[in-house]
Design an enzyme around this catalytic site. Structure first.
Site, mmCIF file in Angstrom:
data_model
loop_
_atom_site.group_PDB
_atom_site.id
_atom_site.type_symbol
_atom_site.label_atom_id
_atom_site.label_comp_id
_atom_site.label_asym_id
_atom_site.label_seq_id
_atom_site.Cartn_x
_atom_site.Cartn_y
_atom_site.Cartn_z
ATOM 1 N N TYR A 33 0.830 -1.199 0.000
ATOM 2 C CA TYR A 33 0.000 0.000 0.000
ATOM 3 C C TYR A 33 0.865 1.250 0.000
ATOM 4 O O TYR A 33 2.062 1.203 0.260
ATOM 5 C CB TYR A 33 -0.943 -0.005 1.202
ATOM 6 N N ARG A 52 8.188 4.042 -4.854
ATOM 7 C CA ARG A 52 8.276 3.044 -3.780
ATOM 8 C C ARG A 52 7.279 1.915 -4.006
ATOM 9 O O ARG A 52 7.572 0.744 -3.732
ATOM 10 C CB ARG A 52 8.059 3.695 -2.418
ATOM 11 N N ARG A 101 -7.685 -20.932 -1.568
ATOM 12 C CA ARG A 101 -6.610 -20.568 -0.658
ATOM 13 C C ARG A 101 -5.426 -21.526 -0.819
ATOM 14 O O ARG A 101 -5.589 -22.736 -0.809
ATOM 15 C CB ARG A 101 -7.122 -20.595 0.785
ATOM 16 N N LYS A 151 6.546 -2.025 1.818
ATOM 17 C CA LYS A 151 5.383 -1.422 2.488
ATOM 18 C C LYS A 151 4.170 -2.343 2.324
ATOM 19 O O LYS A 151 3.263 -2.088 1.528
ATOM 20 C CB LYS A 151 5.106 -0.026 1.934
ATOM 21 N N GLU A 183 12.220 2.199 14.185
ATOM 22 C CA GLU A 183 11.353 3.272 13.706
ATOM 23 C C GLU A 183 10.096 3.310 14.553
ATOM 24 O O GLU A 183 9.907 2.489 15.453
ATOM 25 C CB GLU A 183 10.999 3.058 12.234
#
Length: 287
Positions: A33, A52, A101, A151, A183
């Site tokens: 995301y 990114r 799945r 991310k 972070e």
């Protein structure tokens, strides 16, 4: 007003938006995301976020759903349709729903990714009261997976960290691994000593923040020294200032860490100045 969202090529009322229960983001957190801020109806640092996103997709061997120009067009259209002057655009790309799945994912070239975008209206985003008072931080153990530079939508532990901070009466948490700060739960972390800004170097251990890159560039242009290295909670508590950066918080001063005041216990002048510079320069370059 009903919010308009974007799902796989369609602009829809949010209550009509649907994604398959077999989507791998739902079953496996198999998605990435980006969040792009909107100021004055324009996108902040869009090119950085798009770059990114491309990197994250490549790291996960996931096919891009469209090109960057199309993404920009969708962002702008959602901002227009929802009348966003200050706020956010959330974008998520997942590997899609290729079948039942399974831990093994299929060939990326034969799998149609899922693309979802929506806006969040945040009046006063640039004039946040927290920027004037500063944030209080607690430290927690970093228990995330090892590829924090991608991310991904695997945000459960950062969410737990924010809840730990809330329970402790603080605003956020800095994560610590092997004695050093990695972070924040959704931001990059910094301390200031003298005229030197210290922040952890880029690696797989932290997210390569788009706001981080811009702020460090502006800091150097303002004749501030930047040192990219590890630092501990104890060093942070003894610093002159501390702050965090993110796409939605911009530059946010930190005034307390684990109950210990940082500096004078008020927002430091370098953090305040960097916030001013970042907002000013980002508005000029916004698209």
């Amino acid at each position: 007003m009903t919010r308009t969202v974007y799902v796989n090529g369609e602009y829809l009322p949010e209550h009509e938006a649907k994604v398959s229960i077999f989507d791998r983001a739902f079953l496996m957190a198999d998605g990435v995301y980006e969040v792009t801020s909107v100021l004055d109806g324009k996108l902040i640092d869009f090119a950085g976020h798009a770059a990114r996103l491309e990197r994250s997709l490549k790291e996960l061997d996931m096919r891009a759903p469209c090109d960057t120009d199309t993404l920009l067009e969708v962002h702008r259209e959602l901002v227009r349709l929802n009348g966003i002057e200050e706020g956010l655009v959330y974008l998520q790309v997942t590997r899609g729903a290729p079948g039942d799945r399974d831990f093994v994912f299929p060939d990326p070239e034969t799998t149609e990714p899922t693309l979802v975008l929506f806006t969040q209206n945040k009046p006063g985003l640039a004039d946040s009261p927290a920027a004037k008072t500063g944030m209080r931080i607690i430290s927690i153990e970093d228990q995330r997976w090892g590829r924090r530079d991608i991310k991904t939508v695997q945000l459960l532990y950062p969410s737990m960290g924010k809840m730990m901070a809330k329970k402790a009466g603080a605003d956020d948490a800095w994560m610590v691994e092997d004695g050093f700060v990695t972070e924040g739960t959704s931001n990059n972390a910094y301390i200031v000593k003298g005229n030197k800004i210290i922040t952890r170097a880029l690696s797989n251990d932290i997210l390569h923040g788009i706001t981080r890159a811009a702020v460090l560039r502006f800091a150097r242009e303002a004749q501030m020294e930047v040192e990219e290295r590890n630092f501990s909670i104890e060093e942070a508590q003894a610093a002159d200032e501390a702050f965090v950066t993110s796409a939605s918080a911009f530059v946010m001063p930190v005034v307390e860490i684990d109950g210990v005041a940082v500096g004078a216990g008020t927002p430091g002048h370098r953090a305040v100045r960097l916030r001013e510079i970042y907002l000013d320069e980002s508005r000029k370059a916004a698209v």
